[in-house]
Write a protein that holds these residues in place. Sequence first.
Motif, short mmCIF file in Angstrom:
data_model
loop_
_atom_site.label_atom_id
_atom_site.label_comp_id
_atom_site.label_asym_id
_atom_site.label_seq_id
_atom_site.Cartn_x
_atom_site.Cartn_y
_atom_site.Cartn_z
N GLU A 154 0.93 -1.21 0.15
CA GLU A 154 -0.01 -0.03 0.07
C GLU A 154 0.68 1.35 0.01
OE1 GLU A 154 -3.99 -1.86 2.12
OE2 GLU A 154 -2.46 -0.88 3.41
N ARG A 155 1.95 1.25 0.81
CA ARG A 155 2.76 2.32 0.73
C ARG A 155 3.40 2.49 -0.75
NH1 ARG A 155 4.35 0.30 6.02
NH2 ARG A 155 6.12 -0.55 5.29
N GLU A 156 3.87 1.47 -1.54
CA GLU A 156 4.41 1.51 -2.79
C GLU A 156 3.59 2.04 -3.59
OE1 GLU A 156 6.23 -1.59 -6.15
OE2 GLU A 156 4.93 -2.29 -4.39
N ILE A 157 2.20 1.76 -3.63
CA ILE A 157 0.84 2.17 -4.65
C ILE A 157 0.90 3.59 -4.03
CG2 ILE A 157 -1.31 1.95 -5.01
CD1 ILE A 157 -1.15 -1.00 -4.84
N THR A 158 0.72 3.95 -2.83
CA THR A 158 0.53 5.37 -2.37
C THR A 158 1.58 6.36 -3.14
OG1 THR A 158 -0.48 4.80 -0.47
CG2 THR A 158 0.50 7.00 -0.43
N ASN A 159 2.80 5.99 -3.08
CA ASN A 159 4.00 6.71 -3.63
C ASN A 159 3.62 6.80 -4.97
OD1 ASN A 159 5.50 7.19 -1.15
ND2 ASN A 159 6.49 5.12 -1.19
N LEU A 160 3.27 5.81 -5.77
CA LEU A 160 3.01 6.03 -7.19
C LEU A 160 1.96 6.76 -7.52
CD1 LEU A 160 3.46 2.16 -8.21
CD2 LEU A 160 5.09 3.93 -8.51
N ILE A 161 0.90 6.83 -6.83
CA ILE A 161 -0.36 7.94 -6.81
C ILE A 161 0.33 9.42 -6.75
CG2 ILE A 161 -2.18 8.79 -5.79
CD1 ILE A 161 -3.05 5.98 -4.97
N ARG A 162 1.15 9.48 -5.77
CA ARG A 162 1.81 10.70 -5.41
C ARG A 162 2.54 11.28 -6.76
NH1 ARG A 162 4.49 9.14 0.15
NH2 ARG A 162 2.99 9.55 1.80
N ARG A 163 3.10 10.24 -7.51
CA ARG A 163 4.05 10.66 -8.69
C ARG A 163 3.00 10.94 -9.86
NH1 ARG A 163 8.36 5.98 -8.80
NH2 ARG A 163 8.77 7.13 -10.89
N GLY A 164 1.66 10.66 -9.61
CA GLY A 164 0.83 10.90 -10.72
C GLY A 164 0.47 9.72 -11.54
N LEU A 165 0.77 8.48 -11.17
CA LEU A 165 0.30 7.44 -11.93
C LEU A 165 -0.96 7.03 -11.99
CD1 LEU A 165 3.66 7.26 -11.68
CD2 LEU A 165 3.38 4.74 -12.17
N ARG A 166 -1.43 6.54 -13.02
CA ARG A 166 -2.98 5.90 -12.96
C ARG A 166 -2.95 4.70 -12.67
NH1 ARG A 166 -5.39 10.32 -12.14
NH2 ARG A 166 -7.36 9.35 -12.45
N ASN A 167 -4.23 4.12 -12.54
CA ASN A 167 -4.29 2.76 -12.15
C ASN A 167 -3.61 1.63 -13.02
OD1 ASN A 167 -5.81 3.52 -10.12
ND2 ASN A 167 -7.74 2.72 -10.57
N ARG A 168 -3.96 1.95 -14.39
CA ARG A 168 -3.20 0.94 -15.33
C ARG A 168 -1.81 1.09 -15.33
NH1 ARG A 168 -5.11 1.31 -21.73
NH2 ARG A 168 -7.00 0.73 -20.28
N GLU A 169 -0.96 2.20 -15.18
CA GLU A 169 0.31 2.41 -14.71
C GLU A 169 0.96 1.67 -13.80
OE1 GLU A 169 0.93 6.63 -17.16
OE2 GLU A 169 0.16 6.46 -15.29
N ILE A 170 -0.15 1.92 -12.59
CA ILE A 170 0.50 1.27 -11.08
C ILE A 170 0.56 -0.25 -11.44
CG2 ILE A 170 -0.37 0.85 -8.93
CD1 ILE A 170 -1.36 3.76 -8.91
N ALA A 171 -0.73 -0.67 -12.03
CA ALA A 171 -0.74 -2.18 -12.25
C ALA A 171 0.28 -2.70 -13.06
CB ALA A 171 -2.06 -2.47 -13.08
N GLN A 172 0.85 -2.09 -14.10
CA GLN A 172 2.04 -2.64 -14.84
C GLN A 172 3.25 -2.44 -13.95
OE1 GLN A 172 1.68 0.34 -18.29
NE2 GLN A 172 0.30 -1.14 -19.22
N ARG A 173 3.42 -1.34 -13.31
CA ARG A 173 4.69 -1.30 -12.48
C ARG A 173 4.74 -2.10 -11.82
NH1 ARG A 173 7.89 3.45 -11.39
NH2 ARG A 173 6.93 4.22 -13.38
N CYS A 174 3.69 -2.53 -10.87
CA CYS A 174 3.78 -3.31 -9.49
C CYS A 174 3.63 -5.04 -10.15
CB CYS A 174 2.51 -3.01 -8.72
SG CYS A 174 3.13 -1.31 -7.90
N GLY A 175 3.17 -5.21 -11.20
CA GLY A 175 2.84 -6.55 -11.97
C GLY A 175 1.67 -7.01 -11.34
N LEU A 176 0.58 -5.97 -11.22
CA LEU A 176 -0.73 -6.54 -10.68
C LEU A 176 -1.84 -6.27 -11.55
CD1 LEU A 176 -0.67 -4.44 -7.40
CD2 LEU A 176 -0.21 -6.88 -7.57
N THR A 177 -2.89 -6.68 -11.46
CA THR A 177 -4.25 -6.25 -12.27
C THR A 177 -4.70 -5.16 -11.81
OG1 THR A 177 -5.78 -7.48 -11.07
CG2 THR A 177 -4.61 -8.80 -12.68
N GLU A 178 -5.30 -4.21 -12.71
CA GLU A 178 -5.87 -3.07 -12.33
C GLU A 178 -7.11 -3.35 -11.12
OE1 GLU A 178 -7.27 -0.08 -15.32
OE2 GLU A 178 -6.57 -1.21 -16.65
N GLY A 179 -7.76 -4.46 -11.22
CA GLY A 179 -8.72 -4.82 -10.20
C GLY A 179 -7.93 -4.96 -8.90
#
Length: 206
Positions: A154-179
């Motif tokens: 969750e801290r990793e995703i929070t930091n990516l949100i702060r950097r302006g990434l959208r859900n799809r970009e976060i999913a790709q960066r973290c190896g997750l699905t958008e869901g």
Amino acid sequence: MMARVLIADDHPIFLDGLAHFLKSHQHEVICCSRTAKDAILKVESEAPDVLVLDVTMKDGGGLAILTAVREAQNPVPAIFLTVGIAPEKTVEALKLGVNGIVLKEGDPFELLNCIDIVLRGETWIDPRVSEKALLYSVVSGGKSAKDGALTEREREITNLIRRGLRNREIAQRCGLTEGTVKVHLHSIFQKLGVKSRAELIVNTMD
């Protein structure tokens, strides 16, 4: 989505060019203000759908206009269009309820996209702006006490949100699905007591 737009900028040539650009893309420019004072008056009298405000104007600029508008309990979406904005001003703008920040050096279509996004009730901040605000918060020691309740993911995703990434970009960066990202976001928002990405940024900069 067509909108009735109020523009405020104290550079006449830029103001005229921006008005023509928006009109050529099916928006109705109902007012072009060259002072913050005039813009504040026109917001009340003309009831625009969205505000596009220069941050730096001789009599106050975007922050002064937004402050007056929000003090009047007016929720009209507001976009800052600027050459640059100091990180602490970004935090102040988010606390005031700015809905978008677009850099003048960017592609003009970023502004059109931002207008569409804020009219849907969402927020869009140029990633270059949110990144600087994040660095400012780290250097200044700003950190929410609630951050400790977040998991490592969750801290990793929070930091990516702060950097302006959208859900799809976060999913790709973290190896997750958008869901899965959405599930994590729901948990993050609940733990931090926020309802949007903009609120999250503000919450973790206090």
